[in-house]
Scaffold this active site. Structure first.
Site, short mmCIF file in Angstrom:
data_model
loop_
_atom_site.label_atom_id
_atom_site.label_comp_id
_atom_site.label_asym_id
_atom_site.label_seq_id
_atom_site.Cartn_x
_atom_site.Cartn_y
_atom_site.Cartn_z
N VAL A 160 33.67 27.16 34.78
CA VAL A 160 33.07 27.17 36.11
C VAL A 160 33.63 28.35 36.89
O VAL A 160 34.85 28.54 36.98
CB VAL A 160 33.36 25.86 36.86
CG1 VAL A 160 32.77 25.91 38.26
CG2 VAL A 160 32.81 24.67 36.10
N CYS A 161 32.73 29.17 37.46
CA CYS A 161 33.15 30.27 38.32
C CYS A 161 34.10 31.18 37.54
O CYS A 161 33.83 31.55 36.41
CB CYS A 161 33.77 29.69 39.59
SG CYS A 161 34.26 30.89 40.85
N ALA A 162 35.25 31.53 38.13
CA ALA A 162 36.21 32.39 37.44
C ALA A 162 36.94 31.67 36.33
O ALA A 162 37.78 32.28 35.66
CB ALA A 162 37.21 32.98 38.45
N THR A 180 29.73 34.83 35.28
CA THR A 180 30.92 34.40 36.02
C THR A 180 30.71 34.75 37.50
O THR A 180 29.65 35.24 37.89
CB THR A 180 32.20 35.06 35.48
OG1 THR A 180 33.35 34.45 36.09
CG2 THR A 180 32.23 36.56 35.79
N THR A 212 29.27 29.62 34.44
CA THR A 212 28.48 29.59 35.66
C THR A 212 28.88 30.75 36.57
O THR A 212 29.92 31.38 36.37
CB THR A 212 28.67 28.28 36.45
OG1 THR A 212 29.91 28.33 37.18
CG2 THR A 212 28.67 27.06 35.54
#
Length: 388
Positions: A160-162, A180, A212
């Site tokens: 998720v994300c970073a 990312t 994501t």
């Protein structure tokens, strides 16, 4: 004389630094691009994502969310847990690499439900899904080893994300399609040049590994997992509960980048250190962990304020059983610095309300600065629905 030369040299260095910074800022894009209304994702692409995410082991999947104790991103860690528990379509457990409290950044402290080692003892066959949030370090050896082992046991890994940077350091993104958070994209691709970046998608799945875009993508990502496990009807019902009646994988990647207003707002708010505010959030039993995460996270990203939790006692649990550790044991907080109580408002609406309140308190530039960090379209969007 020597002292004068040192002073002049120091002043010269400062002037040079200021001039270099001014040139850098002047060369940044003057404003973020308007967020485009993206074309709908085709049914074939949606079906392919769902098929790629199907749980490989259990009819009722086991989902593990891993954090490191030093610092794990607040919303990445709490939001998937709260949304997935709300849906009640899987067993969800929050883990940490070591015993003890997990300090979340930029705000909150929680007690995980187990360590990764204890999880392995109880579940030697591994999880169906492992959610990897952003972490303060991308090379924690315990985290990397555990994620790799779970992948070898057949778990689908979701960065998720970073958190994609953490997954990247396991080697699991090599040769795969991925995405990312916009801010870390160049770094991720530089360290892992065989990654095939996919723009304009907030969720990308490739051979057992999902990634994501920014922080706010935790919401549609969680709904996508619910759809995978229990069908679109269930995901739609949960989406309405959390205030997100419509979502898909579409995302305007070009709208999120380092701009001149972003840089100037960060510099201005950092420099105004004397004007920093500690804003109190009262913790109450049964508080919704998703709304709490969003409120605490967003207020702590202004560079003008930091969210501090307080409660009359230290043993408090959220709506879905997570034990919170208050920053302060007290019942009082100055009214001027006390944030509104977190109610049963849908989390997506709570996010929009906080951005509105930041606009009122610190100005539109700071609200946009925070929304850009979240990779959230906010009211810049030309689309008809919010795009977390």
């Amino acid at each position: 004389m020597k002292r004068s030369f040192v002073l002049l040299g120091s002043l010269g260095a400062l002037v040079l630094f200021a001039m270099t910074g001014a040139v850098w800022i002047a060369n940044l894009p003057p404003a973020p691009s308007p967020v485009r209304a993206m074309p709908p994702i085709s049914p074939q692409e949606t079906d392919a994502v769902i098929a790629a995410l199907k749980p490989p082991k259990r009819q009722r999947p086991l989902i593990a969310i891993l954090g490191i104790n030093d610092a794990t991103e607040t919303t990445d860690y709490l939001m998937p847990y709260g949304i997935l528990r709300r849906a009640d379509v899987a067993d969800v457990v929050m883990l940490a690499t070591n015993p003890g409290t997990v300090r979340l950044f930029p705000a909150l402290k929680v007690e995980p439900q187990a360590t990764a080692a204890a999880f392995d003892e109880q579940n030697p066959e591994g999880a169906d899904y492992v959610i990897v949030p952003a972490m303060s370090r991308d090379d924690d050896p315990t985290a990397l080893r555990w994620i790799r082992n779970q992948a070898e046991k057949g778990a689908t890994i979701v960065g998720v994300c970073a958190g994609a940077k953490v997954v990247g350091n396991t080697g699991l993104l090599d040769g795969r399609r991925a995405t990312t958070h916009w801010y870390y994209l160049k770094e991720l691709r530089g360290k892992h040049p065989t990654i095939r970046y996919v723009p304009d998608r907030r969720i990308v799945v490739d051979r057992g590994v999902a990634t994501t875009t920014g922080i706010s993508a935790s919401m549609p990502m969680s709904l996508t997992l619910i759809e995978t496990i229990a069908g679109r009807h269930k995901a739609d019902a949960v989406g309405r509960e959390i205030g997100l009646p419509s979502w898909d994988a579409g995302h305007d990647s070009d709208a999120f980048r380092f701009t001149r207003p972003f840089a100037l707002t960060a510099i201005r708010n950092i420099v105004a250190f004397w004007n920093r505010e500690q804003l109190g959030i009262e913790l109450k039993p049964g508080i919704d962990e998703v709304s709490l995460a969003l409120v605490a996270d967003v207020w702590s990203r202004t560079y003008r304020s930091h969210a501090i939790t307080f409660a009359p006692a230290g043993d408090l649990r959220t709506r879905n059983g997570i034990r919170l550790v208050p920053d302060r044991i007290t019942t009082n907080w100055p009214a001027r610095y006390r944030l509104p109580a977190i109610t049963d408002q849908p989390p997506a609406a709570a996010l929009d309300q906080v951005l509105h309140d930041i606009d009122a308190r610190y100005g539109r530039d700071t609200a946009d600065f925070v929304a850009m960090q979240l990779e959230y379209a906010s009211n810049r969007s030309s689309a008809a629905v919010p795009t977390p």
